[in-house]
Design an enzyme around this catalytic site. Sequence first.
Site, PDB file in Angstrom:
ATOM      1  N   LEU A  50       0.876  -1.166   0.000  1.00  0.00           N
ATOM      2  CA  LEU A  50       0.000   0.000   0.000  1.00  0.00           C
ATOM      3  C   LEU A  50       0.912   1.215   0.000  1.00  0.00           C
ATOM      4  O   LEU A  50       1.895   1.246   0.742  1.00  0.00           O
ATOM      5  CB  LEU A  50      -0.891   0.036   1.246  1.00  0.00           C
ATOM      6  CG  LEU A  50      -2.178  -0.775   1.238  1.00  0.00           C
ATOM      7  CD1 LEU A  50      -2.863  -0.672   2.597  1.00  0.00           C
ATOM      8  CD2 LEU A  50      -3.121  -0.333   0.140  1.00  0.00           C
ATOM      9  N   ASP A  51       0.592   2.192  -0.817  1.00  0.00           N
ATOM     10  CA  ASP A  51       1.401   3.395  -0.857  1.00  0.00           C
ATOM     11  C   ASP A  51       1.404   4.083   0.507  1.00  0.00           C
ATOM     12  O   ASP A  51       0.490   3.891   1.321  1.00  0.00           O
ATOM     13  CB  ASP A  51       0.852   4.372  -1.905  1.00  0.00           C
ATOM     14  CG  ASP A  51       0.917   3.799  -3.301  1.00  0.00           C
ATOM     15  OD1 ASP A  51       1.927   3.150  -3.627  1.00  0.00           O
ATOM     16  OD2 ASP A  51      -0.044   3.998  -4.055  1.00  0.00           O
ATOM     17  N   ARG A  52       2.400   4.890   0.725  1.00  0.00           N
ATOM     18  CA  ARG A  52       2.528   5.611   1.996  1.00  0.00           C
ATOM     19  C   ARG A  52       1.280   6.450   2.299  1.00  0.00           C
ATOM     20  O   ARG A  52       0.854   6.561   3.441  1.00  0.00           O
ATOM     21  CB  ARG A  52       3.768   6.509   1.915  1.00  0.00           C
ATOM     22  CG  ARG A  52       4.105   7.228   3.189  1.00  0.00           C
ATOM     23  CD  ARG A  52       5.395   7.999   3.019  1.00  0.00           C
ATOM     24  NE  ARG A  52       5.677   8.787   4.196  1.00  0.00           N
ATOM     25  CZ  ARG A  52       6.647   9.661   4.271  1.00  0.00           C
ATOM     26  NH1 ARG A  52       7.447   9.847   3.250  1.00  0.00           N
ATOM     27  NH2 ARG A  52       6.840  10.350   5.367  1.00  0.00           N
TER      28      ARG A  52
END
Length: 198
Positions: A50-52
């Site tokens: 999951l992206d930041r």
Amino acid sequence: MGYQYILFYKPYNVLSQFSEGSTPPTSDSASRLTLKDFVPIADVYPVGRLDRDSEGLMLLTDHGQVQHRLSNPRFAHPRTYWVQVEHRPAPPALAQLRQGVTIKGYRTRPCQVALMATDPPLPLREPPIRYRQSIPTAWLEMTLQEGKNRQVRRMTAAVGHPTLRLVRVAIAHLGLGNLEPGQWRFVTPRERQDLLQL
């Protein structure tokens, strides 16, 4: 001892890895959080990312075969997201998302998209999204069978509705349930059994 399978609710602004590794430094590197700040279990690794700036469900395991199968694009499985977007998408935009959109020369697979009637029951995000009174927002539930880099954000932008907040709420049959941001738990025996059948 058998394999470990952990469900983790990744908060906003947390890297989906156990160390900063080769992530480029930024001005706030000193305060950068990783999975090790929340999950005190050794030798488990995230299945997918999951992206930041995204939140939600992550599966962590030390079972290499499960990790490979769920991370490999050849073995499709559903991932469900609640997506807050700018403006309320009209039926043609929703139809376009369902049929697939072209992003950087790649055509996304058809997916399930529904306009949510009410805001989902999510905890407030810290920091909150930028609120602008002149721009209404809407929530979509999107279920994809693939997970390319920043795909959901690129899909909604392609139809004119930039993503403001993105929360993954399910990976196949596994859901967030009662987890709060930063919390984790082991999968149940039934969840484990279903996971191994994917």
